[in-house]
Motif scaffolding. Structure first.
Motif, PDB file in Angstrom:
ATOM      1  N   LYS A  13       0.982  -1.500  -0.284  1.00  0.00           N
ATOM      2  CA  LYS A  13      -0.187   0.202  -0.190  1.00  0.00           C
ATOM      3  C   LYS A  13       0.567   1.310  -0.072  1.00  0.00           C
ATOM      4  O   LYS A  13       2.187   1.025   0.236  1.00  0.00           O
ATOM      5  N   ARG A  14       0.520   2.328  -0.679  1.00  0.00           N
ATOM      6  CA  ARG A  14       1.042   4.001  -0.192  1.00  0.00           C
ATOM      7  C   ARG A  14       1.194   4.413   1.669  1.00  0.00           C
ATOM      8  O   ARG A  14       0.889   3.654   2.100  1.00  0.00           O
ATOM      9  N   GLU A  42       2.907   9.053  -2.550  1.00  0.00           N
ATOM     10  CA  GLU A  42       2.221   8.408  -3.438  1.00  0.00           C
ATOM     11  C   GLU A  42       3.438   7.351  -3.055  1.00  0.00           C
ATOM     12  O   GLU A  42       2.905   6.196  -3.885  1.00  0.00           O
ATOM     13  N   ARG A  43       4.287   7.367  -2.674  1.00  0.00           N
ATOM     14  CA  ARG A  43       5.349   5.720  -2.722  1.00  0.00           C
ATOM     15  C   ARG A  43       4.642   5.247  -1.930  1.00  0.00           C
ATOM     16  O   ARG A  43       4.432   5.251  -1.017  1.00  0.00           O
ATOM     17  N   ARG A  44       4.660   2.904  -2.369  1.00  0.00           N
ATOM     18  CA  ARG A  44       4.400   2.727  -1.637  1.00  0.00           C
ATOM     19  C   ARG A  44       5.434   2.172  -0.791  1.00  0.00           C
ATOM     20  O   ARG A  44       6.868   2.455  -0.572  1.00  0.00           O
TER      21      ARG A  44
END
Length: 122
Positions: A13-14, A42-44
């Motif tokens: 998930k983000r 926005e990075r996972r």
């Protein structure tokens, strides 16, 4: 799988969504944490380095009350109200809605399933 504040946060998930799995961190606090650590929301989680996860962990430990400490603090606050015997404490003690909601109908979440009354017919 990253472990922060005693919670395994999901890796696919983000970061903002994953941080909200921790009790006491919602969307706003998750966004603040990401800004402090300078991570784009926005990075996972799987893309984060160990150093970034460590930074997130340190920020949460330093600036936020989460998980067990928060649950304990809330429980102590409710117990204090009950011990004082004020209106909110009595509502907690009786298991009724505390914040002024109607109880004539509804309120089934706090009151539990309806109990039949003997001899009542309409």
């Amino acid at each position: 799988m990253a472990r922060i504040a005693g919670v395994n946060i999901p890796t696919n998930k983000r970061v903002m969504i994953a941080l909200s799995y921790i009790h006491g961190i919602g969307p706003a606090k998750a966004k603040d944490i990401c800004e402090q650590v300078s991570i784009t929301p926005e990075r996972r989680v799987s893309d984060l380095t160990d150093a970034e996860i460590l930074q997130i962990r340190e920020v949460i430990d330093r600036d936020h009350t989460v998980e067990g400490d928060l649950r304990r603090e809330v429980a102590v606050n409710i117990k204090r109200l009950m011990d004082l015997g004020n209106y909110r404490g009595l509502r907690h003690r009786r298991g009724l809605p505390v914040r002024g909601q109607r109880t004539h109908t509804n309120a089934r979440t706090r009151k539990g399933p309806a109990k039949p009354i003997a001899g009542k017919k309409k």
